[in-house]
Design a protein around this motif. Structure first.
Motif, PDB file in Angstrom:
ATOM      1  N   GLN A   1       8.102   0.366   4.840  1.00 54.87           N
ATOM      2  CA  GLN A   1       8.498  -0.987   4.473  1.00 54.87           C
ATOM      3  C   GLN A   1       9.832  -1.002   3.719  1.00 54.87           C
ATOM      4  OE1 GLN A   1       4.189  -1.584   3.120  1.00 54.87           O
ATOM      5  NE2 GLN A   1       4.903  -3.701   3.241  1.00 54.87           N
ATOM      6  N   LEU A   2      10.112   0.049   2.969  1.00 52.40           N
ATOM      7  CA  LEU A   2      11.353   0.129   2.206  1.00 52.40           C
ATOM      8  C   LEU A   2      12.565   0.458   3.073  1.00 52.40           C
ATOM      9  CD1 LEU A   2      10.265   2.053  -1.024  1.00 52.40           C
ATOM     10  CD2 LEU A   2      11.118  -0.295  -0.917  1.00 52.40           C
TER      11      LEU A   2
ATOM     12  N   ARG B   1       7.150  -5.827   7.503  1.00 52.72           N
ATOM     13  CA  ARG B   1       6.891  -4.450   7.940  1.00 52.72           C
ATOM     14  C   ARG B   1       5.559  -3.904   7.468  1.00 52.72           C
ATOM     15  NH1 ARG B   1      11.835  -5.854   7.769  1.00 52.72           N
ATOM     16  NH2 ARG B   1      13.424  -4.947   9.122  1.00 52.72           N
ATOM     17  N   GLY B   2       4.746  -4.734   6.860  1.00 54.57           N
ATOM     18  CA  GLY B   2       3.433  -4.283   6.418  1.00 54.57           C
ATOM     19  C   GLY B   2       2.852  -5.221   5.384  1.00 54.57           C
TER      20      GLY B   2
ATOM     21  N   ILE C   1       6.742  -2.679  -5.668  1.00 54.51           N
ATOM     22  CA  ILE C   1       8.119  -2.757  -5.201  1.00 54.51           C
ATOM     23  C   ILE C   1       8.968  -3.261  -6.364  1.00 54.51           C
ATOM     24  CG2 ILE C   1       9.657  -3.670  -3.438  1.00 54.51           C
ATOM     25  CD1 ILE C   1       7.269  -2.055  -2.365  1.00 54.51           C
ATOM     26  N   VAL C   2       9.971  -2.485  -6.751  1.00 52.14           N
ATOM     27  CA  VAL C   2      10.746  -2.800  -7.949  1.00 52.14           C
ATOM     28  C   VAL C   2      12.213  -2.422  -7.765  1.00 52.14           C
ATOM     29  CG1 VAL C   2       8.754  -2.455  -9.498  1.00 52.14           C
ATOM     30  CG2 VAL C   2      10.274  -0.528  -8.962  1.00 52.14           C
TER      31      VAL C   2
ATOM     32  N   ARG D   1       0.854  -1.192   0.000  1.00 54.98           N
ATOM     33  CA  ARG D   1       0.000   0.000   0.000  1.00 54.98           C
ATOM     34  C   ARG D   1       0.889   1.242   0.000  1.00 54.98           C
ATOM     35  NH1 ARG D   1      -3.936  -3.033   3.475  1.00 54.98           N
ATOM     36  NH2 ARG D   1      -5.777  -3.306   2.145  1.00 54.98           N
ATOM     37  N   GLY D   2       0.465   2.244  -0.730  1.00 58.83           N
ATOM     38  CA  GLY D   2       1.240   3.469  -0.810  1.00 58.83           C
ATOM     39  C   GLY D   2       1.446   4.127   0.539  1.00 58.83           C
TER      40      GLY D   2
END
Length: 275
Positions: A22-23, A75-76, A46-47, A15-16
């Motif tokens: 999370q990153l 983390r999510g 995610i890329v 989710r945005g």
């Protein structure tokens, strides 16, 4: 952004609203490239910039894919993509996220706070067919009848089919017994087809992270109802691959609207370094 040089290697969806968190501290992706997010509406992909050359499922690449997913998922909410998916561009990826927003949001909700645990049961014997012959009189009689004379091809096929039916019955009974114990410890259970002759069952279980100990205990209780001819194996935790459907079709001829997305993270890699 110059992602058209490589395309984008696709790890999964979050989710945005939570993707920046999370990153944070995420491991490098394939070829050591930074992982970042393409955000479109409420969703984020995610890329990383895709690797140069042909992509192969080698241990190092598979490990990088799994490491990113493990970090993000811890983390999510995150939906994992299978290894090897490459999107043509940020704009094209954003268009796909928007087109599938409702379905992806439902799957994020369903798998939030969960991991996938695998449970396998196998016949732990030297020869499965010989074990069935010992235990089933009907199969033993059929085999003896064939041994007394020259067996025709049809007779060999018949005994093979009898063996498969008996295997199928034991597999169904084992699945019912195991699920009767572990279903209450899992949010969802998916039974996958056995992959070998000695595999009784191969199931994937969606388990809440804070109930993993209870799930392990439930599997142990299930194992206690089987004798020494059977062996259990538990694997995981994994990203919930068996509970996610990401059938995303990219338009490789369109780069998309550059104003339709936001990039979170640092995507840039010098071409000279990646070569």
């Amino acid at each position: 952004m110059s992602d058209e040089l490589h395309g984008l290697y696709f790890y999964g969806i979050a989710r945005g609203a939570t993707v920046a968190e999370q990153l944070a501290g995420a491991p490098s992706g394939l070829d050591g490239r930074p992982v970042f997010a393409v955000v479109a509406g409420a969703l984020a992909a995610i890329v990383s910039l895709a690797p140069d050359g042909r992509l192969r499922p080698q241990r190092r690449a598979l490990g990088a894919h799994q490491s990113v997913l493990k970090h993000i998922g811890a983390r999510g909410p995150a939906l994992p993509a299978s290894f090897g998916v490459i999107a043509p561009s940020s704009g094209g990826l954003a268009a796909v996220l928007r087109a599938n927003a409702d379905t992806l949001d439902e799957q994020l909700t369903e798998t939030a706070g969960c991991v996938e645990m695998g449970v396998k049961l196998r016949w732990d014997v030297d020869n499965v067919f010989a074990d069935f012959v010992d235990r089933y009189e009907v199969l033993r009689e059929a085999r003896v009848g064939i041994a007394e004379g020259a067996a025709s091809r049809d007779e060999l096929i018949e005994i093979g089919q009898l063996f498969e039916r008996l295997q199928g019955t034991e597999r169904d009974e084992a699945l019912a017994a195991v699920r009767g114990t572990i279903d209450t410890a899992a949010r969802r259970v998916v039974a996958n087809p056995p992959r070998s002759e000695n595999e009784v069952l191969n199931i994937a279980c969606l388990v809440e992270r804070d109930r993993e100990d209870g799930f392990d205990a439930a599997v142990q209780r299930a194992a206690e109802s089987f004798d020494e001819r059977f062996a259990f194996e538990i694997s995981g935790p994994w990203p919930p691959f068996n509970f996610v459907s990401l059938r995303l079709e990219f338009d490789h001829d369109a780069s998309g609207d550059e104003a339709a997305f936001e990039v979170i993270g640092e995507p840039h890699v010098e071409v000279s370094e990646a070569a």
